[in-house]
Motif scaffolding. Structure first.
Motif: not given
Length: 445
Positions: A24, A135-136, A139, A141-142
């Motif tokens: 991130s 996206v990751s 994750r 949502e990232h």
């Protein structure tokens, strides 16, 4: 000063290690790139992700909304290279809505979030906007990157004209340039409305195309109990009289129910030179067909032969009876009377009806009359709806005649490859039989 210099020399590698451990807080932004940035719907696009960590796992998610407000989504899981890059031309999908190396997989594997819906696009003058995000994998949502890819139907200079001439209704697409161009009547499936995507994409290739509606469109009847072939004759004459259309004869492209309409047009009307039927029938189906004093009765389905699939969907593939049985012979279209060339396209996993059987029957009827003016193109594992390239797969939906959800068959990847292959064949077929001796079309390819 020496202490500070020594401190910073040792701080830099420590900082690099901490960044690698945190997806991130990367040192450079992740980039999602489309090459070209926008293109036509039937063109390929290269999708590249850069700026990832070596061997990083990511998911690409594509989403688009059609003209009915239905959301279609696809996804693919990828592992970045040592250089932190994912290129869909060479990087295999490890999961999602498709697997393997499929450069256009994100587009052809788009599926409706509400099952059993077909991708619908009424107005070809507007581009389709496909939102893609990276996206990751760990994750979801990232969001690491996101971009919108524009997929257009009409090339610059193509004219789109809404047709309300006499009884006929539809949309006319005219290529740029002085012409004249070969003309094609485009008939779509049961439901009667025009297919602007296919018609406009054909216009890009150097054809004047009339996407002809025949019911359930604007002021045309919402329901029909019979069809009038003279209406389709008006469409042919309208196209032939257009100043941008060559006067030597026109083509017809069709799919599903409109396939028998195309065969009927070739058999009874003058001025038809080339016909493509995609998963059609060799007999008149569902509605009686009237032409002047002649009425061809309809070959109707037998509901007793409808079964259920393991998924609980209706299987209607055996519902249409053999048209060559004595009691059904009057429904068979006399294709031997046609003075044109045919391309019969048949999917071997068509669950709407037995397209291969019907194509072979039509071909045998021509052979029996001493004619070899046809070709048969078969696609194993393809379903009923073989559309333009990269059109989302449509394996099941509400059948207009049945009123319930049925299976249309096919396997998504194979169907997608069939669409690409057929698209090239269709263009070559029409140019060969409608555009003989004219090199102008070569510039359109």
């Amino acid at each position: 000063m020496l202490y500070r210099a020594f401190y910073f020399l040792h701080l830099k590698p420590l900082t690099r290690v901490s960044v690698r451990m945190s997806a991130s807080d990367r040192p450079t932004a992740v980039g999602l790139h489309f090459i070209p940035t926008r293109c036509h719907f039937d063109d390929t696009v290269q999708v590249i992700v850069r700026g990832l960590f070596p061997k990083q796992m990511v998911k690409l998610v594509a989403e688009v909304e059609d003209d009915k407000g239905m959301i279609f989504r696809s996804s693919a899981v990828h592992r970045a290279t040592e250089h932190g890059e994912v290129d869909l031309n060479s990087s295999p999908s490890l999961g999602g809505t498709y697997n393997g190396t499929e450069p256009m997989g994100l587009f052809w594997s788009l599926g409706p979030l509400t099952p059993h819906n077909k991708f619908t696009w009424w107005d070809a003058s507007r581009p389709v906007l496909v939102d893609v995000k990276v996206v990751s994998h760990e994750r979801p949502e990232h969001v690491l990157a996101k971009e919108t890819h524009q997929r257009r139907f009409m090339k610059e200079g193509v004219q789109r004209v809404v047709v309300t001439d006499g009884r006929i209704r539809g949309t006319l697409f005219i290529p740029p340039g002085p012409g004249p161009f070969p003309g094609i009547v485009d008939l779509y499936t049961l439901g009667g409305g025009p297919s602007e995507p296919r018609a406009s994409l054909l216009a890009n290739k150097g054809f004047v195309v009339l996407a002809l509606a025949f019911y359930r469109y604007k002021d045309l009847p919402k329901k029909v109990d019979k069809l009038d072939l003279e209406y389709f004759e008006e469409g042919v004459r309208f196209l032939q009289k257009h100043p941008k259309v060559k006067g030597s004869g026109v083509g017809v492209i069709s799919i599903s129910k409109s396939g028998d309409l195309a065969l009927s047009m070739a058999s009874f009307l003058s001025g038809i030179k080339a016909v493509v039927t995609i998963n059609g029938c060799c007999a008149n189906t569902l509605f009686p067909l009237k032409y002047k004093d002649t009425i061809i009765p309809a070959l109707m389905g037998d509901l007793k032969k409808v079964t259920l699939t393991e998924q609980g969907l209706l299987d209607i593939s055996k519902a249409i009876p053999d048209p060559t049985a004595n009691e059904n012979l009057a429904t068979v279209i006399p294709v031997e009377c046609a003075d044109c060339n045919f391309m019969f396209v048949a999917s071997e996993d068509d669950m709407n009806w037995d397209s291969v059987f019907f194509a072979e029957l039509a071909a045998q009827r021509l052979r029996d009359s001493g004619k070899e003016n046809f070709e048969i193109v078969r696609y194993p594992k393809a379903g009923h709806f073989v559309d333009v390239p990269y059109m989302p797969f449509y394996p099941s939906g509400v059948h207009a005649a049945v009123g319930k959800v049925v299976t249309f068959g096919g396997e998504a990847k194979t169907n997608a490859h069939a669409q690409v292959d057929l698209w090239g064949r269709v263009q070559e077929f029409f140019h060969k039989h409608l555009d003989t001796g004219n090199a102008q079309h070569k510039a359109m390819l």
